[in-house]
Design a protein around this motif. Structure first.
Motif, short mmCIF file in Angstrom:
data_model
loop_
_atom_site.label_atom_id
_atom_site.label_comp_id
_atom_site.label_asym_id
_atom_site.label_seq_id
_atom_site.Cartn_x
_atom_site.Cartn_y
_atom_site.Cartn_z
N ALA A 4 1.03 -1.41 0.47
CA ALA A 4 0.13 -0.18 0.07
C ALA A 4 0.88 1.20 0.20
O ALA A 4 0.39 2.69 -0.88
N LYS A 5 2.29 1.43 0.12
CA LYS A 5 3.03 2.17 0.41
C LYS A 5 3.26 3.15 -1.03
O LYS A 5 3.54 4.06 -1.78
N ASP A 6 3.40 1.70 -1.92
CA ASP A 6 3.61 2.41 -3.10
C ASP A 6 2.14 2.51 -3.99
O ASP A 6 2.40 3.06 -5.05
N ILE A 33 -9.54 -6.54 6.66
CA ILE A 33 -8.70 -6.17 8.10
C ILE A 33 -7.46 -6.61 8.39
O ILE A 33 -7.73 -7.90 8.81
N GLU A 34 -6.70 -6.27 7.72
CA GLU A 34 -5.25 -6.04 7.80
C GLU A 34 -4.91 -5.58 8.83
O GLU A 34 -4.77 -4.67 9.17
N ILE A 35 -4.50 -6.28 10.80
CA ILE A 35 -3.04 -6.32 11.27
C ILE A 35 -2.04 -6.13 11.41
O ILE A 35 -1.81 -7.60 11.65
N GLU A 36 -1.23 -5.14 11.15
CA GLU A 36 -0.07 -4.96 11.58
C GLU A 36 0.63 -4.75 12.91
O GLU A 36 -0.17 -4.55 13.81
N SER A 37 2.22 -4.87 12.61
CA SER A 37 2.55 -4.54 14.12
C SER A 37 2.81 -2.91 14.41
O SER A 37 2.98 -2.00 15.63
N GLU A 38 2.22 -2.20 13.14
CA GLU A 38 2.49 -0.79 12.79
C GLU A 38 1.09 -0.09 12.50
O GLU A 38 1.31 0.52 11.99
N GLY A 39 0.13 -0.86 12.73
CA GLY A 39 -0.92 -0.34 11.63
C GLY A 39 -1.46 -1.53 11.40
O GLY A 39 -1.94 -2.77 11.40
N ARG A 82 -7.97 1.62 2.77
CA ARG A 82 -7.47 2.84 3.81
C ARG A 82 -6.93 2.31 5.22
O ARG A 82 -6.94 1.31 5.60
N GLU A 83 -5.40 3.50 5.25
CA GLU A 83 -5.03 2.47 6.24
C GLU A 83 -5.49 3.19 7.30
O GLU A 83 -5.75 4.38 7.62
N PHE A 84 -5.02 1.91 8.58
CA PHE A 84 -5.00 2.89 10.10
C PHE A 84 -3.83 2.38 10.84
O PHE A 84 -3.02 1.60 10.72
N PHE A 119 -9.42 1.15 18.19
CA PHE A 119 -9.21 -0.07 17.02
C PHE A 119 -11.19 0.65 16.54
O PHE A 119 -10.44 -0.13 15.64
N PHE A 120 -11.58 -0.11 16.96
CA PHE A 120 -12.94 -0.41 17.01
C PHE A 120 -13.33 1.35 16.42
O PHE A 120 -14.55 1.52 15.46
N ASN A 121 -12.95 2.80 16.83
CA ASN A 121 -13.17 3.78 16.27
C ASN A 121 -13.04 3.83 15.26
O ASN A 121 -13.30 4.29 14.31
N ASP A 122 -11.73 3.07 14.61
CA ASP A 122 -10.74 3.02 13.60
C ASP A 122 -11.40 3.01 12.64
O ASP A 122 -12.08 2.67 11.16
N ILE A 123 -11.71 1.14 13.20
CA ILE A 123 -12.54 0.55 11.84
C ILE A 123 -13.69 1.40 11.46
O ILE A 123 -14.55 1.12 9.96
#
Length: 513
Positions: A82-84, A191-197, A212-214, A230-234
Motif C-alpha cells: 500500500a505504501k507504493d 482488516i489486515e492487522i500488523e505490528s505498526e497498524g 484505507r490504512e489505519f 481500534f474499533f473507532n478506527d474501523i
C-alpha cells in the motif's frame, strides 16, 4: 515454509515488495508450492565490513533466495504494498467508454498532488444512478514510474522478467477467494492487522472498492483502551467508505493477522451486526511457521489468471502518455464580443471564397477551351510538338481542377449554436476535407468526406457541473440527425481546467469525423 516438486511451465512466481521484506511464492498447478519471507537486512556474502549499494544488495538477496528455494521460474508477477500505491475514488457524469479517460485525467489532477505523466495508472468505472442522474464511480489506482522502474530493474538484474504489476490488495483478494475464505458474491471488509497498524480493503463484485490504512495496532490482542481505539478506527473507515459509496453495503468482515484474533472478531460481529471471522497466515498457508501478511499477496500474484481484466488494476504498462493536450489557437484570450465578430468574419470569408472560386473556375474553363481551340492551327506540326503543346495545356488545367467550389462551414456555423447548452461557447471551429472510401455495389468508391473540430469553454461555478455541461453537449451532438448522418465518430478528445478573463472555466475539444 513449503517444499515440493520443482517448477514447471505451468508455475507462476509472485513477488510482494513490502516495507521491510520480500515475500515470494511460486505456484504449481494452481496452488502455492514454495513460499519464502526474506527481510531486506538478511545477511548476504560480502556483507562483512563492507557497505554494499542498496540495488546490488537487494539483487544479491533475491538471487540467493531463488537458489535456496530452487525456484526455476524466470518471470515474476510483482505485487505492490500500500505504501507504493495511490488509491482514489471520485464520481463523474455518465458518458460513453471512449470519452471517460479524458475526463478521468481531468478529475484526477484534483485529488493527486503528483503530475500524471510521472505515474502509471489505471481505473475501473462503475455505473450507478443517484436520484434520476446516471453517474460513474471511478476507482483510480496509480504508482510512481520511478518506483516501478527501480523494482523491475532489480528483478531484471536478479534474472527475472516482470510479467505484470498490480496492487497487493488485488492479489490478496484473489488468493482468499481461490482458497474459499471469502465468497465472491458478498461485499467483504478485509482488516489486515500488523505490528505498526494495518489497512482496510473492501471488495465487492470482484472489484477492490476501497483501501484505507489505519494506525491502531492490537497485534495479538490489545488492552481495553487499545481495542476501543481500534474499533473507532474501523468504524470511521467503514463510514467513510459508505459516504463515498451510498449504494455499498458490507455483508461480512474478515480479520487477518499473524496471531489468532477470534475474540476480536466476535466483538466486531456484535458491534457491526454482520458476520466477522479471524484468519492467520498459518491457517491459510499450511506449514508456514512465521512471516508477513505480504505472503498472502505474493501467493495471490502467483495465482493470477492469464486473462487480463480492468478489475485487476493492471499497472504493468511501463510508460504511458498521460499529458493533457493544451488548448491552442489565436482565440484563446478573446472575449465573447470578439468571438461573435470573428464568426461574422468567417461567414463573410466563406461567401467571398465561394464567389472567388466560382469566378476562378469559370476563368479556368474559358482558358482551357481557348487553348484547345488554338491547337487547330498546328495540324501540320509533328507528333512530338503536339504532345508538348497538349502537356502544357493539361498542366495549366490541372492546376485548377481540384479547386473546391463548395464549403460546408456555413451549415455548421448555423447548426452548432443551437446545440450549445447555456453556459458553453466555442472559440474555434475548423472544417477539413479528406478522401475516404465507401462500399457500393461496384466495390469501394473514393469519396470526399468532411471532419470538424470544435474547441470551446463551459462556465459554471461548480467544476463538476461544468463537466456535466460538456457531457450534455456531446450527447446533443450525437443525437442530432444531421451530425449522425455526416459523421461516424463524435468524440470528446480533450477536457481540462482553464481560465477565461480570470474566471474558472472548463476547456473542451470535440472531434467529429
Amino acid at each position: 515454509m513449503l517444499f515440493s516438486k520443482p517448477s514447471s511451465d505451468k508455475s507462476q512466481l509472485g513477488v510482494y515488495w513490502g516495507k521491510e521484506a520480500f515475500c515470494i511464492a511460486e505456484s504449481l498447478k494452481g496452488q502455492p508450492d514454495k513460499v519464502a519471507y526474506v527481510r531486506f537486512d538478511t545477511a548476504i556474502p560480502g556483507d562483512q565490513g563492507q557497505k554494499i549499494p542498496d540495488t546490488l544488495r537487494l539483487t544479491a538477496l533475491l538471487q540467493q533466495i531463488l537458489r535456496e528455494k530452487k525456484i526455476l521460474s524466470k518471470k515474476a508477477n510483482l505485487t505492490l504494498s500500500a505504501k507504493d500505491v495511490i488509491y482514489r475514488s471520485f464520481v463523474i457524469p455518465f458518458m460513453q467508454p471512449g470519452e471517460v479517460k479524458n475526463v478521468v485525467d481531468f478529475e484526477a489532477t484534483k485529488y493527486i498532488p503528483i503530475k500524471l505523466e510521472d505515474l502509471v495508472y489505471t481505473y475501473h468505472a462503475i455505473p450507478f444512478t443517484e436520484g434520476d442522474q446516471k453517474n460513474l464511480r471511478i476507482l483510480f489506482v496509480a504508482a510512481r514510474k520511478t518506483v516501478l522502474e527501480r523494482y523491475t530493474n532489480i528483478l531484471q538484474q536478479a534474472g527475472l522478467e516482470t510479467e505484470f504489476i498490480e496492487p497487493a490488495s488485488v492479489s490478496l483478494v484473489r488468493f482468499l477467494q481461490k482458497q474459499g475464505h471469502i465468497p465472491r458474491q458478498h461485499a467483504t471488509g478485509i482488516i489486515e492487522i500488523e505490528s505498526e497498524g494495518g489497512r482496510i480493503t473492501v471488495t465487492d463484485k470482484d472489484v477492490i472498492q476501497f483501501v484505507r490504512e489505519f494506525q491502531s495496532s492490537i497485534e495479538g490482542g490489545g488492552t481495553p483502551a487499545e481495542n476501543t481505539k481500534f474499533f473507532n478506527d474501523i468504524r470511521v473507515s467503514f463510514n467513510f467508505y459508505q459516504r463515498q459509496n451510498p449504494q455499498g453495503k458490507l455483508d461480512r468482515i474478515t480479520l487477518l493477522a499473524e496471531k489468532d484474533l477470534s475474540a476480536l472478531s466476535a466483538g466486531l460481529t456484535q458491534d457491526f451486526k454482520i458476520p466477522a471471522s479471524a484468519l492467520t497466515i498459518q491457517k491459510i498457508i499450511k506449514g508456514t511457521p512465521t512471516g508477513d501478511l505480504g505472503l498472502l499477496s505474493a501467493c495471490g500474484a502467483a495465482l493470477r489468471e492469464k486473462a487480463v481484466s480492468s478489475k485487476n488494476f493492471d499497472l504493468t504498462v511501463k510508460s504511458r502518455s498521460n499529458q493533457l493536450q493544451e488548448p491552442g489557437g489565436v482565440f484563446a484570450n478573446w472575449n465573447l464580443k470578439v468571438l461573435g465578430f470573428s464568426l461574422g468574419l468567417s461567414i463573410a470569408a466563406v461567401y467571398g471564397m465561394t464567389v472567388l472560386t466560382t469566378h476562378l473556375t469559370k476563368s479556368v474553363k474559358d482558358k482551357s477551351a481557348e487553348l484547345k481551340k488554338e491547337l487547330g492551327i498546328y495540324e501540320s506540326s509533328t507528333q512530338e510538338q503536339i504532345t508538348q503543346l497538349r502537356d502544357g495545356v493539361l498542366s495549366k488545367t490541372n492546376q485548377y481542377k481540384d479547386a473546391r467550389i463548395k464549403s460546408d462551414i456555413t451549415f455548421f456555423l448555423k447548426k452548432v449554436p443551437h446545440l450549445l447548452p447555456k453556459g458553453t461557447w466555442l472559440n474555434n471551429l475548423s472544417v477539413e476535407y479528406y478522401e475516404g472510401a465507401e462500399n457500393t455495389a461496384n466495390g469501394l468508391h473514393r469519396v470526399s468526406k468532411v471532419s470538424i473540430g470544435m474547441e470551446g469553454y463551459a462556465y459554471l461555478p461548480n467544476s463538476n457541473e461544468r463537466i456535466r455541461l460538456v457531457n450534455n453537449l456531446i450527447n446533443k451532438i450525437k443525437k442530432d440527425p444531421d451530425f449522425v448522418k455526416l459523421f461516424e465518430n463524435i468524440v470528446l478528445t480533450n477536457v481540462k481546467n482553464d481560465t477565461f478573463n480570470n474566471y474558472p472555466v472548463t476547456y473542451f475539444r470535440i472531434t467529429c469525423k
